[in-house]
Design a protein around this motif. Structure first.
Motif, PDB file in Angstrom:
ATOM      1  N   ALA A  76      59.974  41.025   5.337  1.00 52.34           N
ATOM      2  CA  ALA A  76      58.871  41.206   6.283  1.00 52.34           C
ATOM      3  C   ALA A  76      59.107  40.359   7.528  1.00 52.34           C
ATOM      4  O   ALA A  76      59.350  39.158   7.439  1.00 52.34           O
ATOM      5  N   SER A  77      59.021  40.970   8.693  1.00 49.51           N
ATOM      6  CA  SER A  77      59.305  40.244   9.944  1.00 49.51           C
ATOM      7  C   SER A  77      58.279  39.154  10.226  1.00 49.51           C
ATOM      8  O   SER A  77      58.621  38.114  10.791  1.00 49.51           O
ATOM      9  N   HIS A  78      57.022  39.345   9.832  1.00 49.16           N
ATOM     10  CA  HIS A  78      55.989  38.351  10.145  1.00 49.16           C
ATOM     11  C   HIS A  78      56.102  37.089   9.288  1.00 49.16           C
ATOM     12  O   HIS A  78      55.446  36.096   9.585  1.00 49.16           O
ATOM     13  N   THR A  79      56.894  37.100   8.235  1.00 46.56           N
ATOM     14  CA  THR A  79      57.044  35.908   7.394  1.00 46.56           C
ATOM     15  C   THR A  79      58.451  35.311   7.504  1.00 46.56           C
ATOM     16  O   THR A  79      58.846  34.498   6.685  1.00 46.56           O
ATOM     17  N   ARG A  80      59.180  35.709   8.519  1.00 46.79           N
ATOM     18  CA  ARG A  80      60.556  35.232   8.711  1.00 46.79           C
ATOM     19  C   ARG A  80      60.639  33.709   8.718  1.00 46.79           C
ATOM     20  O   ARG A  80      61.576  33.123   8.232  1.00 46.79           O
ATOM     21  N   PHE A  81      59.647  33.040   9.312  1.00 50.12           N
ATOM     22  CA  PHE A  81      59.668  31.582   9.413  1.00 50.12           C
ATOM     23  C   PHE A  81      58.725  30.915   8.405  1.00 50.12           C
ATOM     24  O   PHE A  81      58.435  29.738   8.525  1.00 50.12           O
ATOM     25  N   MET A  82      58.247  31.687   7.440  1.00 48.07           N
ATOM     26  CA  MET A  82      57.391  31.161   6.369  1.00 48.07           C
ATOM     27  C   MET A  82      58.043  31.527   5.039  1.00 48.07           C
ATOM     28  O   MET A  82      57.691  32.532   4.439  1.00 48.07           O
ATOM     29  N   PRO A  83      59.012  30.785   4.591  1.00 45.41           N
ATOM     30  CA  PRO A  83      59.674  31.165   3.338  1.00 45.41           C
ATOM     31  C   PRO A  83      58.687  31.156   2.171  1.00 45.41           C
ATOM     32  O   PRO A  83      57.807  30.309   2.087  1.00 45.41           O
ATOM     33  N   THR A  84      58.852  32.122   1.315  1.00 46.63           N
ATOM     34  CA  THR A  84      57.979  32.211   0.147  1.00 46.63           C
ATOM     35  C   THR A  84      58.543  31.400  -1.013  1.00 46.63           C
ATOM     36  O   THR A  84      59.760  31.241  -1.129  1.00 46.63           O
ATOM     37  N   ILE A  85      57.666  30.897  -1.841  1.00 47.32           N
ATOM     38  CA  ILE A  85      58.110  30.235  -3.067  1.00 47.32           C
ATOM     39  C   ILE A  85      58.055  31.206  -4.243  1.00 47.32           C
ATOM     40  O   ILE A  85      58.563  30.912  -5.308  1.00 47.32           O
ATOM     41  N   TRP A  86      57.457  32.377  -4.039  1.00 44.07           N
ATOM     42  CA  TRP A  86      57.289  33.354  -5.115  1.00 44.07           C
ATOM     43  C   TRP A  86      58.474  34.305  -5.162  1.00 44.07           C
ATOM     44  O   TRP A  86      58.870  34.861  -4.150  1.00 44.07           O
ATOM     45  N   GLU A  87      59.007  34.511  -6.307  1.00 43.19           N
ATOM     46  CA  GLU A  87      60.016  35.555  -6.530  1.00 43.19           C
ATOM     47  C   GLU A  87      59.340  36.735  -7.225  1.00 43.19           C
ATOM     48  O   GLU A  87      59.300  37.821  -6.691  1.00 43.19           O
ATOM     49  N   VAL A  88      58.849  36.463  -8.427  1.00 46.84           N
ATOM     50  CA  VAL A  88      58.163  37.477  -9.218  1.00 46.84           C
ATOM     51  C   VAL A  88      56.836  36.881  -9.647  1.00 46.84           C
ATOM     52  O   VAL A  88      56.785  35.753 -10.150  1.00 46.84           O
ATOM     53  N   ILE A  89      55.770  37.637  -9.450  1.00 53.27           N
ATOM     54  CA  ILE A  89      54.451  37.186  -9.907  1.00 53.27           C
ATOM     55  C   ILE A  89      54.087  38.012 -11.138  1.00 53.27           C
ATOM     56  O   ILE A  89      53.850  39.211 -11.039  1.00 53.27           O
ATOM     57  N   PRO A  90      54.080  37.379 -12.323  1.00 47.84           N
ATOM     58  CA  PRO A  90      53.695  38.092 -13.536  1.00 47.84           C
ATOM     59  C   PRO A  90      52.193  37.940 -13.772  1.00 47.84           C
ATOM     60  O   PRO A  90      51.638  36.849 -13.661  1.00 47.84           O
ATOM     61  N   VAL A  91      51.547  39.033 -14.083  1.00 44.99           N
ATOM     62  CA  VAL A  91      50.117  39.009 -14.386  1.00 44.99           C
ATOM     63  C   VAL A  91      49.937  39.616 -15.771  1.00 44.99           C
ATOM     64  O   VAL A  91      50.202  40.803 -15.975  1.00 44.99           O
ATOM     65  N   ARG A  92      49.520  38.770 -16.722  1.00 45.03           N
ATOM     66  CA  ARG A  92      49.293  39.238 -18.094  1.00 45.03           C
ATOM     67  C   ARG A  92      47.815  39.504 -18.296  1.00 45.03           C
ATOM     68  O   ARG A  92      46.970  38.727 -17.858  1.00 45.03           O
ATOM     69  N   PHE A  93      47.527  40.591 -19.001  1.00 44.49           N
ATOM     70  CA  PHE A  93      46.129  40.965 -19.239  1.00 44.49           C
ATOM     71  C   PHE A  93      46.038  41.770 -20.531  1.00 44.49           C
ATOM     72  O   PHE A  93      47.044  42.255 -21.055  1.00 44.49           O
ATOM     73  N   ALA A  94      44.822  41.883 -21.034  1.00 43.84           N
ATOM     74  CA  ALA A  94      44.566  42.618 -22.269  1.00 43.84           C
ATOM     75  C   ALA A  94      43.735  43.856 -21.960  1.00 43.84           C
ATOM     76  O   ALA A  94      42.804  43.812 -21.165  1.00 43.84           O
ATOM     77  N   VAL A  95      44.083  44.939 -22.600  1.00 47.31           N
ATOM     78  CA  VAL A  95      43.324  46.183 -22.509  1.00 47.31           C
ATOM     79  C   VAL A  95      42.540  46.322 -23.809  1.00 47.31           C
ATOM     80  O   VAL A  95      43.117  46.232 -24.885  1.00 47.31           O
ATOM     81  N   GLU A  96      41.255  46.493 -23.680  1.00 49.95           N
ATOM     82  CA  GLU A  96      40.417  46.621 -24.865  1.00 49.95           C
ATOM     83  C   GLU A  96      39.852  48.025 -25.042  1.00 49.95           C
ATOM     84  O   GLU A  96      39.490  48.399 -26.140  1.00 49.95           O
ATOM     85  N   GLU A  97      39.782  48.798 -23.955  1.00 48.54           N
ATOM     86  CA  GLU A  97      39.227  50.148 -24.024  1.00 48.54           C
ATOM     87  C   GLU A  97      40.355  51.170 -24.109  1.00 48.54           C
ATOM     88  O   GLU A  97      41.202  51.214 -23.226  1.00 48.54           O
ATOM     89  N   ASP A  98      40.365  51.988 -25.132  1.00 46.55           N
ATOM     90  CA  ASP A  98      41.365  53.036 -25.254  1.00 46.55           C
ATOM     91  C   ASP A  98      41.095  54.089 -24.182  1.00 46.55           C
ATOM     92  O   ASP A  98      40.018  54.667 -24.136  1.00 46.55           O
ATOM     93  N   GLY A  99      42.061  54.297 -23.298  1.00 43.92           N
ATOM     94  CA  GLY A  99      41.919  55.309 -22.268  1.00 43.92           C
ATOM     95  C   GLY A  99      40.950  54.953 -21.154  1.00 43.92           C
ATOM     96  O   GLY A  99      40.569  55.797 -20.364  1.00 43.92           O
ATOM     97  N   GLY A 100      40.540  53.706 -21.020  1.00 38.63           N
ATOM     98  CA  GLY A 100      39.624  53.285 -19.962  1.00 38.63           C
ATOM     99  C   GLY A 100      40.328  53.171 -18.622  1.00 38.63           C
ATOM    100  O   GLY A 100      41.467  53.611 -18.461  1.00 38.63           O
ATOM    101  N   HIS A 101      39.658  52.576 -17.650  1.00 37.29           N
ATOM    102  CA  HIS A 101      40.262  52.379 -16.329  1.00 37.29           C
ATOM    103  C   HIS A 101      40.406  50.885 -16.043  1.00 37.29           C
ATOM    104  O   HIS A 101      39.447  50.134 -16.149  1.00 37.29           O
ATOM    105  N   TYR A 102      41.616  50.485 -15.663  1.00 40.12           N
ATOM    106  CA  TYR A 102      41.902  49.113 -15.286  1.00 40.12           C
ATOM    107  C   TYR A 102      42.596  49.147 -13.934  1.00 40.12           C
ATOM    108  O   TYR A 102      43.543  49.912 -13.733  1.00 40.12           O
ATOM    109  N   HIS A 103      42.133  48.327 -13.013  1.00 41.29           N
ATOM    110  CA  HIS A 103      42.749  48.203 -11.695  1.00 41.29           C
ATOM    111  C   HIS A 103      43.055  46.725 -11.496  1.00 41.29           C
ATOM    112  O   HIS A 103      42.152  45.889 -11.549  1.00 41.29           O
ATOM    113  N   ILE A 104      44.339  46.397 -11.312  1.00 43.38           N
ATOM    114  CA  ILE A 104      44.788  45.013 -11.178  1.00 43.38           C
ATOM    115  C   ILE A 104      45.408  44.840  -9.794  1.00 43.38           C
ATOM    116  O   ILE A 104      46.594  45.104  -9.610  1.00 43.38           O
TER     117      ILE A 104
END
Length: 119
Positions: A76-104
């Protein structure tokens, strides 16, 4: 009501959707470990087209979404001078509803991120 699992990535440094962020979704099993269930790339609106998992494929259990945000910020050109410390952001979560809707969604900048259960 929509069924399935969706996500959305916003670049809070630019105040824009994050385009071309690689995303992988894993189902976590005690015996098999992390098993890739789906993957995609965000579009110009910061979304993966369609659901990462359709409602019939989303079953109760533990999941992990991996957002490869380091690649995005390095390109991204707008972050050229702002190096990121993040490589991969893992987000773990549990699904409790069979066939429900989850938006993360993920809100990220080179130095911070947050997520929540959206609607």
């Amino acid at each position: 009501m929509k069924r399935g699992l969706s996500t959305h990535v916003l670049d809070t440094a630019a105040g824009l959707p994050a385009r071309d962020v690689r995303i992988e979704l894993y189902r976590l099993h005690e015996e098999k470990g992390a098993v890739l269930a789906s993957s995609g790339l965000t579009d110009s609106d910061g979304r993966v087209k369609g659901a990462l998992l359709a409602g019939d494929d989303l079953h109760p259990g533990r999941y992990e979404i991996r957002f490869y945000i380091g690649e995005y910020f390095r390109n991204a050109s707008h972050t050229r001078f702002m190096p990121t410390i993040w490589e991969v952001i893992p987000v773990r979560f549990a699904v409790e509803e069979d066939g429900g809707h989850y938006h993360i969604p993920l809100l990220a900048s080179p130095g911070s991120y947050t997520t929540y259960r959206g609607s």
